[in-house]
Design a protein around this motif. Structure first.
Motif, PDB file in Angstrom:
ATOM      1  N   PHE A   1      13.540  -3.073   6.189  1.00 42.56           N
ATOM      2  CA  PHE A   1      12.578  -2.410   5.308  1.00 42.56           C
ATOM      3  C   PHE A   1      11.872  -3.447   4.440  1.00 42.56           C
ATOM      4  CE2 PHE A   1      11.618  -0.664   1.113  1.00 42.56           C
ATOM      5  CZ  PHE A   1      10.812   0.415   1.433  1.00 42.56           C
ATOM      6  N   ARG A   2      10.543  -3.271   4.250  1.00 37.35           N
ATOM      7  CA  ARG A   2       9.771  -4.197   3.428  1.00 37.35           C
ATOM      8  C   ARG A   2       8.912  -3.435   2.435  1.00 37.35           C
ATOM      9  NH1 ARG A   2       6.571  -8.761   6.526  1.00 37.35           N
ATOM     10  NH2 ARG A   2       6.482  -9.497   4.377  1.00 37.35           N
ATOM     11  N   LEU A   3       9.086  -3.755   1.156  1.00 34.63           N
ATOM     12  CA  LEU A   3       8.236  -3.232   0.091  1.00 34.63           C
ATOM     13  C   LEU A   3       7.319  -4.355  -0.366  1.00 34.63           C
ATOM     14  CD1 LEU A   3       7.414  -1.094  -2.000  1.00 34.63           C
ATOM     15  CD2 LEU A   3       9.305  -1.912  -3.441  1.00 34.63           C
ATOM     16  N   HIS A   4       6.017  -4.190  -0.105  1.00 34.59           N
ATOM     17  CA  HIS A   4       5.053  -5.233  -0.431  1.00 34.59           C
ATOM     18  C   HIS A   4       4.593  -5.115  -1.885  1.00 34.59           C
ATOM     19  CE1 HIS A   4       4.380  -6.625   3.759  1.00 34.59           C
ATOM     20  NE2 HIS A   4       4.723  -5.378   4.054  1.00 34.59           N
ATOM     21  N   ALA A   5       4.076  -6.194  -2.411  1.00 31.84           N
ATOM     22  CA  ALA A   5       3.448  -6.157  -3.731  1.00 31.84           C
ATOM     23  C   ALA A   5       2.261  -5.199  -3.688  1.00 31.84           C
ATOM     24  CB  ALA A   5       2.988  -7.562  -4.127  1.00 31.84           C
ATOM     25  N   ALA A   6       1.980  -4.564  -4.822  1.00 29.17           N
ATOM     26  CA  ALA A   6       0.900  -3.585  -4.876  1.00 29.17           C
ATOM     27  C   ALA A   6      -0.453  -4.237  -4.607  1.00 29.17           C
ATOM     28  CB  ALA A   6       0.888  -2.891  -6.225  1.00 29.17           C
ATOM     29  N   LEU A   7      -1.290  -3.541  -3.859  1.00 33.90           N
ATOM     30  CA  LEU A   7      -2.677  -3.947  -3.681  1.00 33.90           C
ATOM     31  C   LEU A   7      -3.482  -3.400  -4.858  1.00 33.90           C
ATOM     32  CD1 LEU A   7      -5.046  -5.073  -1.948  1.00 33.90           C
ATOM     33  CD2 LEU A   7      -5.198  -2.789  -0.919  1.00 33.90           C
ATOM     34  N   ILE A   8      -4.132  -4.286  -5.606  1.00 36.47           N
ATOM     35  CA  ILE A   8      -4.976  -3.889  -6.729  1.00 36.47           C
ATOM     36  C   ILE A   8      -6.373  -3.588  -6.198  1.00 36.47           C
ATOM     37  CG2 ILE A   8      -5.833  -4.531  -9.006  1.00 36.47           C
ATOM     38  CD1 ILE A   8      -2.753  -4.363  -8.740  1.00 36.47           C
ATOM     39  N   LEU A   9      -6.891  -2.397  -6.482  1.00 41.59           N
ATOM     40  CA  LEU A   9      -8.161  -1.976  -5.905  1.00 41.59           C
ATOM     41  C   LEU A   9      -9.370  -2.462  -6.709  1.00 41.59           C
ATOM     42  CD1 LEU A   9      -7.321   1.715  -4.904  1.00 41.59           C
ATOM     43  CD2 LEU A   9      -7.079  -0.368  -3.544  1.00 41.59           C
ATOM     44  N   HIS A  10      -9.266  -2.418  -8.031  1.00 39.13           N
ATOM     45  CA  HIS A  10     -10.425  -2.705  -8.882  1.00 39.13           C
ATOM     46  C   HIS A  10     -10.188  -3.949  -9.729  1.00 39.13           C
ATOM     47  CE1 HIS A  10     -12.416   1.159  -8.060  1.00 39.13           C
ATOM     48  NE2 HIS A  10     -11.211   1.675  -8.075  1.00 39.13           N
ATOM     49  N   ALA A  11     -11.267  -4.703  -9.998  1.00 43.17           N
ATOM     50  CA  ALA A  11     -11.200  -5.864 -10.870  1.00 43.17           C
ATOM     51  C   ALA A  11     -11.221  -5.419 -12.333  1.00 43.17           C
ATOM     52  CB  ALA A  11     -12.382  -6.791 -10.590  1.00 43.17           C
ATOM     53  N   GLY A  12     -10.652  -6.238 -13.210  1.00 47.50           N
ATOM     54  CA  GLY A  12     -10.672  -5.935 -14.636  1.00 47.50           C
ATOM     55  C   GLY A  12      -9.628  -4.907 -15.031  1.00 47.50           C
TER      56      GLY A  12
ATOM     57  N   VAL B   1       6.005  -0.636   3.277  1.00 47.62           N
ATOM     58  CA  VAL B   1       5.360   0.171   2.247  1.00 47.62           C
ATOM     59  C   VAL B   1       4.409  -0.709   1.451  1.00 47.62           C
ATOM     60  CG1 VAL B   1       5.745   1.478   0.117  1.00 47.62           C
ATOM     61  CG2 VAL B   1       7.290   1.786   2.070  1.00 47.62           C
ATOM     62  N   LEU B   2       3.151  -0.263   1.338  1.00 48.15           N
ATOM     63  CA  LEU B   2       2.145  -0.962   0.541  1.00 48.15           C
ATOM     64  C   LEU B   2       1.678  -0.045  -0.584  1.00 48.15           C
ATOM     65  CD1 LEU B   2       0.253  -3.446   0.140  1.00 48.15           C
ATOM     66  CD2 LEU B   2      -1.421  -2.210   1.559  1.00 48.15           C
ATOM     67  N   PRO B   3       2.113  -0.272  -1.830  1.00 47.93           N
ATOM     68  CA  PRO B   3       1.600   0.526  -2.952  1.00 47.93           C
ATOM     69  C   PRO B   3       0.144   0.157  -3.250  1.00 47.93           C
ATOM     70  CG  PRO B   3       3.701  -0.542  -3.488  1.00 47.93           C
ATOM     71  CD  PRO B   3       3.168  -1.202  -2.255  1.00 47.93           C
ATOM     72  N   LEU B   4      -0.612   1.125  -3.771  1.00 48.43           N
ATOM     73  CA  LEU B   4      -2.012   0.925  -4.131  1.00 48.43           C
ATOM     74  C   LEU B   4      -2.177   1.256  -5.612  1.00 48.43           C
ATOM     75  CD1 LEU B   4      -3.649   2.802  -1.101  1.00 48.43           C
ATOM     76  CD2 LEU B   4      -3.137   0.358  -1.262  1.00 48.43           C
ATOM     77  N   ALA B   5      -2.598   0.276  -6.402  1.00 48.06           N
ATOM     78  CA  ALA B   5      -2.800   0.473  -7.836  1.00 48.06           C
ATOM     79  C   ALA B   5      -4.278   0.338  -8.166  1.00 48.06           C
ATOM     80  CB  ALA B   5      -1.988  -0.555  -8.629  1.00 48.06           C
ATOM     81  N   SER B   6      -4.769   1.169  -9.050  1.00 51.12           N
ATOM     82  CA  SER B   6      -6.200   1.141  -9.362  1.00 51.12           C
ATOM     83  C   SER B   6      -6.600  -0.157 -10.054  1.00 51.12           C
ATOM     84  CB  SER B   6      -6.584   2.338 -10.229  1.00 51.12           C
ATOM     85  OG  SER B   6      -5.851   2.322 -11.450  1.00 51.12           O
ATOM     86  N   ARG B   7      -5.731  -0.662 -10.985  1.00 51.31           N
ATOM     87  CA  ARG B   7      -6.046  -1.887 -11.716  1.00 51.31           C
ATOM     88  C   ARG B   7      -4.770  -2.656 -12.029  1.00 51.31           C
ATOM     89  NH1 ARG B   7     -11.363  -1.766 -13.058  1.00 51.31           N
ATOM     90  NH2 ARG B   7     -12.326   0.310 -12.944  1.00 51.31           N
ATOM     91  N   ARG B   8      -4.926  -3.914 -12.299  1.00 56.65           N
ATOM     92  CA  ARG B   8      -3.785  -4.749 -12.657  1.00 56.65           C
ATOM     93  C   ARG B   8      -3.112  -4.199 -13.915  1.00 56.65           C
ATOM     94  NH1 ARG B   8      -2.681  -9.379 -10.570  1.00 56.65           N
ATOM     95  NH2 ARG B   8      -4.815  -9.570  -9.750  1.00 56.65           N
ATOM     96  N   GLY B   9      -1.802  -4.136 -13.869  1.00 57.13           N
ATOM     97  CA  GLY B   9      -1.048  -3.632 -15.012  1.00 57.13           C
ATOM     98  C   GLY B   9      -0.826  -2.138 -14.996  1.00 57.13           C
ATOM     99  N   ARG B  10      -1.422  -1.431 -14.058  1.00 60.15           N
ATOM    100  CA  ARG B  10      -1.231   0.017 -13.958  1.00 60.15           C
ATOM    101  C   ARG B  10      -0.267   0.348 -12.824  1.00 60.15           C
ATOM    102  NH1 ARG B  10      -7.163   2.838 -15.002  1.00 60.15           N
ATOM    103  NH2 ARG B  10      -7.724   1.572 -16.843  1.00 60.15           N
ATOM    104  N   ALA B  11       0.467   1.435 -12.994  1.00 62.52           N
ATOM    105  CA  ALA B  11       1.413   1.848 -11.963  1.00 62.52           C
ATOM    106  C   ALA B  11       0.663   2.307 -10.714  1.00 62.52           C
ATOM    107  CB  ALA B  11       2.292   2.975 -12.484  1.00 62.52           C
TER     108      ALA B  11
END
Length: 246
Positions: free
Chosen positions: A209-220, A183-193
């Protein structure tokens, strides 16, 4: 037939898609889904609910010599997918809940799908028919998951992108025999769910089962200008057809 169309570039122009000017239009989600698939040249791919072909054709642009098939319930969108993909994309009109005979006897190395995001028992329908078919859940999510698993070859992979709150349903719906789930979560920005999630599961997989760290999509921490502010990794995926490895 949909007559008011736009031609939109994906992957830095490597993929050109005809899409309805109004109604459902492909965004970044199918591109991210395609980038996450570790397909190899010569393998076969099925895109369930392919729409105009965004995910399937982005995957085909990155990995050469794939055999790509799509299933789409809306004939107008299926016709656009055929026009977008040409001879490289076999598009079948049909319902995932009543799989056409042309697909019942086939199995694939990879099945990809971007199922409708919204349970209409808890949300309002869209006015546009194409947008509603893409976003409104007429068939339960569990049916999509089971259909994807059923169409896999042994050791094949199913890939899903969906809203994060639907993750428990996806995991619960995976049939016995599906494993090595990641599972790869996708977060819009750092610090957001995270709001989206990519799920990959292997037929006959035995890995943990592997839960990966969230991929942050946007900078800032917030959007501060009209410029797109994707982080370098995501920018390379969206513009340069790079893989999203996890």
């Amino acid at each position: 037939m949909i007559s008011d169309l736009t031609r939109d570039a994906f992957l830095g122009g490597r993929v050109q898609l005809l899409q309805p000017r109004s109604g459902y239009r492909a965004g970044v989600d199918p591109v991210l889904l395609a980038a996450s698939v570790p397909a190899q040249p010569g393998q076969s791919v099925l895109d369930l609910g392919c729409g105009v072909g965004a995910a399937a054709l982005c995957l085909g642009a990155r990995v050469p010599q794939l055999t790509i098939t799509g299933l789409e319930i809306q004939p107008d969108y299926a016709e656009l997918a055929r026009r977008n993909g040409g001879n490289a994309f076999d598009v079948i009109v049909g319902d995932i809940d009543d799989m056409p005979d042309a697909l019942r006897q086939r199995q694939f190395d990879h099945v990809i799908t971007n199922p409708p995001y919204y349970d209409r028992g808890a949300s309002r329908s869209a006015q546009d028919a194409g947008r509603e078919a893409a976003h409104g859940e007429a068939v339960p999510l569990s049916v999509w998951v089971k259909a994807a698993a059923k169409r896999l070859k042994p050791k094949g992979y199913a890939h899903f992108i969906h809203r994060i709150e639907r993750l428990p349903e996806i995991l619960c719906a995976l049939p016995n025999g599906m494993g090595s789930t990641e599972v790869l979560p996708l977060a819009s920005r750092r610090g957001r769910a995270p709001e989206r999630v990519i799920v990959r599961s292997k037929k006959n997989g035995r890995g943990a089962f592997r839960l990966h760290a969230a991929l942050i999509l946007h900078a800032g921490e917030r959007h501060e200008s009209d410029a797109k502010d994707y982080v370098p990794l995501v920018k390379s995926v969206l513009r340069d057809a790079m893989p999203l490895a996890f």
